[in-house]
Design a protein around this motif. Sequence first.
Motif, PDB file in Angstrom:
ATOM      1  N   ARG A  55      37.518  40.501  30.864  1.00  0.00           N
ATOM      2  CA  ARG A  55      37.438  41.936  30.599  1.00  0.00           C
ATOM      3  C   ARG A  55      36.229  42.336  29.761  1.00  0.00           C
ATOM      4  NH1 ARG A  55      41.485  45.412  31.884  1.00  0.00           N
ATOM      5  NH2 ARG A  55      43.274  44.486  32.974  1.00  0.00           N
ATOM      6  N   TYR A  99      34.974  47.463  41.427  1.00  0.00           N
ATOM      7  CA  TYR A  99      35.314  47.007  42.780  1.00  0.00           C
ATOM      8  C   TYR A  99      34.566  47.847  43.792  1.00  0.00           C
ATOM      9  CZ  TYR A  99      37.778  46.070  47.115  1.00  0.00           C
ATOM     10  OH  TYR A  99      38.059  45.731  48.412  1.00  0.00           O
ATOM     11  N   ARG A 102      40.596  43.259  45.502  1.00  0.00           N
ATOM     12  CA  ARG A 102      40.745  44.473  44.709  1.00  0.00           C
ATOM     13  C   ARG A 102      41.696  44.252  43.533  1.00  0.00           C
ATOM     14  NH1 ARG A 102      43.256  47.355  48.201  1.00  0.00           N
ATOM     15  NH2 ARG A 102      41.381  47.807  49.414  1.00  0.00           N
ATOM     16  N   GLU A 103      42.785  43.536  43.777  1.00  0.00           N
ATOM     17  CA  GLU A 103      43.742  43.263  42.707  1.00  0.00           C
ATOM     18  C   GLU A 103      43.134  42.356  41.640  1.00  0.00           C
ATOM     19  OE1 GLU A 103      47.416  43.129  40.531  1.00  0.00           O
ATOM     20  OE2 GLU A 103      46.356  44.552  41.817  1.00  0.00           O
ATOM     21  N   ARG A 162      41.051  44.508  39.447  1.00  0.00           N
ATOM     22  CA  ARG A 162      41.876  45.309  38.529  1.00  0.00           C
ATOM     23  C   ARG A 162      42.308  44.477  37.327  1.00  0.00           C
ATOM     24  NH1 ARG A 162      46.950  46.247  37.054  1.00  0.00           N
ATOM     25  NH2 ARG A 162      47.805  44.621  38.422  1.00  0.00           N
TER      26      ARG A 162
END
Length: 380
Positions: free
Chosen positions: A321, A352, A342-343, A346
């Motif tokens: 992060r 993305y 995509r997950e 996240r």
Amino acid sequence: MSEIALEAWGDHEALILKPPRSPLSIPPPRPRTAVLFPRREGFYTELGGFLPEVRLRFETYGGLSRKRDNAVLIFHALTGSAHLAGVYDEATFQSLSPLERAFGKEGWWDSLVGPGRILDPSLYYVISANHLGSCYGSTGPLSLDPRTGKPYGKDFPPLTIRDLARAQARLLDHLGVEKTTVIGGSLGGMVALEFALMYPERVRKLVVLAAPPRHGPWARAFNHLARQAILLDPEYQEGHPAPRGMALARGIAMMSYRAPEGFAARWQEAPELGEAYLDYQGEKFLKRFHAESYLVLSRAMDTHDVGRGRGGLEAALRRLRDLPALFVGIDTDLLYPAWEVREAARLAGARYREIKSPHGHDAFLIETDQVEEILEAFLP
């Protein structure tokens, strides 16, 4: 969305022919080989194997800046090589191994590296190395075991994605690079993810194209079928370096690299040509890759799980992060679906973006205009 204008050279034979942003190209590259883990040290693999010596074949484009802040390390896909960009001159080409010559004179991402392109060697020090375990100049099953003087062959130790990342980190030491942007697609994207988690202090930015955080049951099933096509072939069991089963393995893999939309667009009126295309790909593959390297690297892919030993997938991805990261999915990717990428983005708190293409997983190699546009907004 692009269409294929003409079949041309390419790792998966599907490059779209269009003029590059700049007509200028880089000088003919010179592949080099570095001894990164010498015999006095050796290389212990994650699964308990041992290699007395490790060499990596690599190419570089451009130069390291005085501040040593412009390095970009590119990781290739399963059957790729260090030859990222440029066109070999005839003397260099003839000095290569037969498998390297079969790979071709032109780099696999040539349209993205050069003057005026997204990876301009006047701005970046671009590095690309052949993965450990491959057959294009790095230490792999074809290499001679210093202990016996014979090729490792089936005795080459099993590898993990973390082993591949660790070897590439030592290459950065060899080149005097302390920190770099890392970019990878498919298998290369898995290595990029692991590299960022293993060496966060060495990563300036992270780009993961068409790669998941864990090699799941769907992708593993494709790998299993491809390996079985090789392992059950009597030619392989007799020690043939390019058993006919490799052609079937390549055809199985190609079905995961492409998408129904692309097949329908090209062969709707003559579906038998799609079958012939797979046969052609298999025949070509027999000339340019080695069975043992395919087995070693595909098994390494199946070990891929960034959550292993890190408290699970979510906990591992949360470690990214604080790192500028970009995950790129492909809308028609059957192998690593866009939702999976995509997950991961996240959970990592990353950007993305998505490539739109009828060509499936291979789109990160084919849709270079889209890749360039996506990278332009992230790399500077």
